[in-house]
Motif scaffolding. Structure first.
Motif, PDB file in Angstrom:
ATOM      1  N   VAL A  42      48.657 -64.540 -45.100  1.00 48.08           N
ATOM      2  CA  VAL A  42      49.844 -65.276 -45.539  1.00 48.08           C
ATOM      3  C   VAL A  42      49.372 -66.340 -46.512  1.00 48.08           C
ATOM      4  O   VAL A  42      48.593 -67.224 -46.135  1.00 48.08           O
ATOM      5  CB  VAL A  42      50.569 -65.915 -44.330  1.00 48.08           C
ATOM      6  N   MET A  98      36.621 -63.030 -38.055  1.00 46.37           N
ATOM      7  CA  MET A  98      37.188 -64.316 -37.630  1.00 46.37           C
ATOM      8  C   MET A  98      36.346 -65.484 -38.127  1.00 46.37           C
ATOM      9  O   MET A  98      36.875 -66.544 -38.457  1.00 46.37           O
ATOM     10  CB  MET A  98      37.304 -64.344 -36.106  1.00 46.37           C
ATOM     11  N   LEU A 110      35.190 -57.720 -35.537  1.00 47.05           N
ATOM     12  CA  LEU A 110      36.248 -58.725 -35.398  1.00 47.05           C
ATOM     13  C   LEU A 110      35.655 -60.139 -35.348  1.00 47.05           C
ATOM     14  O   LEU A 110      36.172 -61.063 -35.985  1.00 47.05           O
ATOM     15  CB  LEU A 110      37.078 -58.416 -34.155  1.00 47.05           C
ATOM     16  N   HIS A 111      34.555 -60.301 -34.620  1.00 43.42           N
ATOM     17  CA  HIS A 111      33.864 -61.596 -34.584  1.00 43.42           C
ATOM     18  C   HIS A 111      33.531 -62.080 -36.000  1.00 43.42           C
ATOM     19  O   HIS A 111      33.823 -63.214 -36.366  1.00 43.42           O
ATOM     20  CB  HIS A 111      32.538 -61.477 -33.813  1.00 43.42           C
ATOM     21  N   ASP A 127      53.850 -61.663 -39.683  1.00 45.55           N
ATOM     22  CA  ASP A 127      53.315 -63.005 -39.917  1.00 45.55           C
ATOM     23  C   ASP A 127      53.961 -63.686 -41.111  1.00 45.55           C
ATOM     24  O   ASP A 127      53.886 -64.893 -41.242  1.00 45.55           O
ATOM     25  CB  ASP A 127      51.793 -62.922 -40.125  1.00 45.55           C
ATOM     26  N   PRO A 145      39.308 -67.607 -40.903  1.00 42.51           N
ATOM     27  CA  PRO A 145      40.010 -68.082 -39.699  1.00 42.51           C
ATOM     28  C   PRO A 145      41.524 -67.924 -39.769  1.00 42.51           C
ATOM     29  O   PRO A 145      42.196 -68.034 -38.743  1.00 42.51           O
ATOM     30  CB  PRO A 145      39.645 -69.576 -39.640  1.00 42.51           C
ATOM     31  N   ASP A 146      42.068 -67.679 -40.967  1.00 39.72           N
ATOM     32  CA  ASP A 146      43.516 -67.545 -41.088  1.00 39.72           C
ATOM     33  C   ASP A 146      43.966 -66.084 -41.168  1.00 39.72           C
ATOM     34  O   ASP A 146      45.166 -65.823 -41.287  1.00 39.72           O
ATOM     35  CB  ASP A 146      44.028 -68.306 -42.313  1.00 39.72           C
ATOM     36  N   ALA A 147      43.033 -65.138 -41.121  1.00 34.46           N
ATOM     37  CA  ALA A 147      43.433 -63.719 -41.178  1.00 34.46           C
ATOM     38  C   ALA A 147      44.166 -63.348 -39.888  1.00 34.46           C
ATOM     39  O   ALA A 147      43.698 -63.665 -38.795  1.00 34.46           O
ATOM     40  CB  ALA A 147      42.200 -62.839 -41.350  1.00 34.46           C
ATOM     41  N   LYS A 148      45.308 -62.695 -40.021  1.00 35.14           N
ATOM     42  CA  LYS A 148      46.044 -62.231 -38.849  1.00 35.14           C
ATOM     43  C   LYS A 148      45.740 -60.743 -38.674  1.00 35.14           C
ATOM     44  O   LYS A 148      46.150 -59.909 -39.486  1.00 35.14           O
ATOM     45  CB  LYS A 148      47.553 -62.441 -39.031  1.00 35.14           C
ATOM     46  N   VAL A 149      44.996 -60.458 -37.617  1.00 38.36           N
ATOM     47  CA  VAL A 149      44.534 -59.097 -37.366  1.00 38.36           C
ATOM     48  C   VAL A 149      45.429 -58.447 -36.313  1.00 38.36           C
ATOM     49  O   VAL A 149      45.796 -59.080 -35.324  1.00 38.36           O
ATOM     50  CB  VAL A 149      43.079 -59.106 -36.860  1.00 38.36           C
ATOM     51  N   HIS A 150      45.778 -57.200 -36.544  1.00 33.91           N
ATOM     52  CA  HIS A 150      46.574 -56.439 -35.578  1.00 33.91           C
ATOM     53  C   HIS A 150      45.856 -55.121 -35.340  1.00 33.91           C
ATOM     54  O   HIS A 150      45.788 -54.285 -36.251  1.00 33.91           O
ATOM     55  CB  HIS A 150      47.987 -56.213 -36.117  1.00 33.91           C
ATOM     56  N   LEU A 151      45.315 -54.965 -34.160  1.00 41.23           N
ATOM     57  CA  LEU A 151      44.567 -53.745 -33.833  1.00 41.23           C
ATOM     58  C   LEU A 151      45.402 -52.889 -32.885  1.00 41.23           C
ATOM     59  O   LEU A 151      46.133 -53.398 -32.047  1.00 41.23           O
ATOM     60  CB  LEU A 151      43.228 -54.105 -33.192  1.00 41.23           C
ATOM     61  N   TYR A 152      45.248 -51.573 -33.031  1.00 42.84           N
ATOM     62  CA  TYR A 152      46.169 -50.662 -32.348  1.00 42.84           C
ATOM     63  C   TYR A 152      45.590 -49.988 -31.108  1.00 42.84           C
ATOM     64  O   TYR A 152      46.267 -49.181 -30.471  1.00 42.84           O
ATOM     65  CB  TYR A 152      46.629 -49.569 -33.320  1.00 42.84           C
TER      66      TYR A 152
END
Lengths: 397, 397
Positions: A363, A336, A332-333, A283, A340-347
């Protein structure tokens, strides 16, 4: 379009697949199980073990290039694939150094790159024990013992405080694994220089980052490293690019470094694959480490490594000691809603204590301080881990 | 984690899958063929037709929500799925308006939103022909005839210049498709207001963009639209948010607009799904339209729609009239060498004239002019289409 095979179906392969999609490709993965993080999301999965040469051969069939999301493939298998004519990237001759900490330290020393003092503890037990004692005394027992092979995320690394602990570790592991001892470097912080190299010889370096370790594994990455003098950052990038060139590395490579109390840098570890210290690039940089790895492996020209923002902070989401009753989806809800600007990456991984199950990138904007961005990233990650809105991080601690 | 099913296996589903991966999910797609763009890359593919209720039911089985990458699913099938208890998002009651241009124009008129003057050409042939002639005379035959259903990318739209052409189209299509006639609005340019709405009722709007059409389909998007007065941009966003709320839209929605010669805006078309005019968000906004669509469909809180840069330009890669002898892979190599910061998105589609096979985003820096960014994006896209480094775009034309 070409097909890249990645050996290993973990989160690194999962995120490489995401990048492959944009390039008109589908990443083929060799995964241990169809429920592995990458196997859950790719249409091209070979189920099998990286220890099994026939599985490796199946996965390589028809692929343009073969690459890795871990260092675990036996060197002999890689050499057999190369003998078959498979394009192995990075090649076995380079990967050898990522697999063998002793060979890596010797090679770095030959090349004049700074490494902590170390000693080989292989061979005759009594002689090695004597070498350990000499080495320990020389460094006031401020030493680390490491397995030569197979360690990661703190496994295979013993941080020691005195002679008795050191000899205990040595005696207990004697024979079962090759060991080295290494000086514990008095340091300000840890850094990582992430670069890429293509077979054509093109190199590209992202800004040098600070990595914060907890329980022996990467927890937080601050990109770029705050207050790092430009000449030291450039030295780190050039060391990494030079080493990649000398070893014939192809793909991305992380050179983990210590910044000593004197402001000098010494090399800690190497990884010849996408690396936790490069997750911020998804990001925070024009080209992510995952897209760059594919570009390099296929000998495409490399992408722009410029940051998109003055600061990006990555924080790992770890499995909690006590799994929260609130589901990951509910967590996650809430995240968010708050950020609102958090970039989440779940595996797509099950939750086990301290297991890396995702990460969050924040960022920053030019108006944000590094501390603010870090605090938000850590708070987000801790929420996702534990379902508690604890302070993310105390800047005064 | 939840499962979202998307009906349609095209590029919109392909890029939605990429976004789903980060959220810990795998997008399930109903694709006509396993070689469809999304089916090539997702691990969860149901092969079947969107016209086939049993295929739709298979794809919906166990899914948290069902959504779409096109407007082609028969309304009766959607209603049957809803009667089964499937969570259809957007719901059939809203999708109806995206499928039926006449119903949409009537509803917009009821709501007091500005639309070009139009007339219904259904029903008795002679009476409709008389209405067409009256309408044409009133607008000096500056009119457009449109199919009420099924048109896209210029199909089902007839731009006409005089009475004879208009009557020819009417007489030839008579009975086979429902038609409307619409005033050709004297305009400066076309705009698109892209928004999202969640079932909870949360709304979010990206900056209003300018869209440049060629041969009746979107070719270039400039984000944000240059020089658009703030009050007009806000009016466009609010019109889209209000309409989405009135219709009960869930997911992302593009409201395509004309900016008239007088600087007013009127509504042209609606799409209740990720849309070509939102592709720039993949690299140019904090939250992409694809991630946002998933968030909305699952009733997650919506993501930040802020731009990451002062200007981002998207240009579509179209199949060339004469397919270049240089392969797509080679073209990609050359593009990467010339423009290391170009963000390329390829769809895995065969090359046919004017078919959308990918797009390029160029994210400008504060130092870049809009014209420069646009020129680079268009040059990159034309190279990828035709393997010719023509000037991307003449700013004086």
């Amino acid at each position: 379009m070409p097909t890249v095979t990645m050996i290993g179906g973990g989160q690194l392969a999962r995120m490489t697949h995401q990048a492959a999609i944009a390039l008109g490709q589908c990443l083929r993965v060799l995964a241990v199980s169809s429920s592995d993080p990458a196997a859950q999301v790719s249409a091209d999965v070979v189920v099998g073990s990286h220890d099994d040469l026939s599985a490796l051969r199946s996965a390589a069939q028809g692929a343009t290039a073969l690459t890795f999301d871990h260092e675990g493939v036996p060197l002999a298998h890689l050499q057999a694939l190369e003998a078959d004519g498979v394009t192995v990237r990075p090649p076995s001759a380079a990967l050898h150094y990522a697999q063998d900490k002793l060979a890596m330290r010797r090679r770095l020393t030959e090349l004049g790159l700074p490494v902590p003092d170390f000693v080989d503890l292989a061979g005759d037990h009594d002689a090695a024990r004597t070498r350990l004692i000499d080495f320990g005394e020389r460094h006031g027992w401020q030493i680390v013992v490491k397995a030569v092979r197979g360690g990661y995320d703190g496994r295979g690394v013993w941080l020691l405080d005195d002679r008795d602990e050191a000899l205990d570790v040595f005696d207990q592991t004697d024979g079962s694994v090759g060991l080295i001892a290494e000086q514990k470097v008095p340091m300000r912080r840890e850094l990582s220089a992430m670069i890429a190299r293509s077979p054509f010889g093109q190199g590209a370096a992202w800004p040098v980052v600070e990595t914060i370790q907890r329980k022996g594994q990467c927890a937080v990455v601050i990109a770029p490293a705050t207050g790092l003098p430009t000449d030291v950052a450039e030295q780190a990038q050039q060391m990494a690019l030079r080493l990649a060139n000398e070893l014939g590395v192809v793909g991305v490579m992380a050179m983990e470094l210590f910044e000593t109390d004197q402001g000098e840098i010494v090399v800690n570890e190497l990884a010849m694959r996408p690396h936790n210290s490069g997750h911020w690039t998804m990001d925070g940089a024009v080209t992510s480490q995952f897209e760059q790895h594919i570009r390099a492996v296929l000998d495409y020209p490399l992408g722009d490594t410029t940051s998109r923002a003055p600061v990006t902070v990555m924080a790992n989401i770890l499995g909690a000691d006590n799994a929260p009753t609130m589901s990951m989806d509910e967590r996650l809800h809430h995240l968010m809603a708050r950020m609102p600007d958090a970039k989440v990456h779940l595996y797509g991984k099950g939750e086990r204590p301290d297991r890396k199950i995702g990460h969050v990138n924040i960022v920053g904007t030019p108006a944000d301080s590094v501390d603010d961005v870090r605090e938000r990233a850590e708070r987000a990650a801790q929420w996702m881990s534990r379902a508690e809105w604890t302070d993310g991080w105390d800047p005064h601690s």
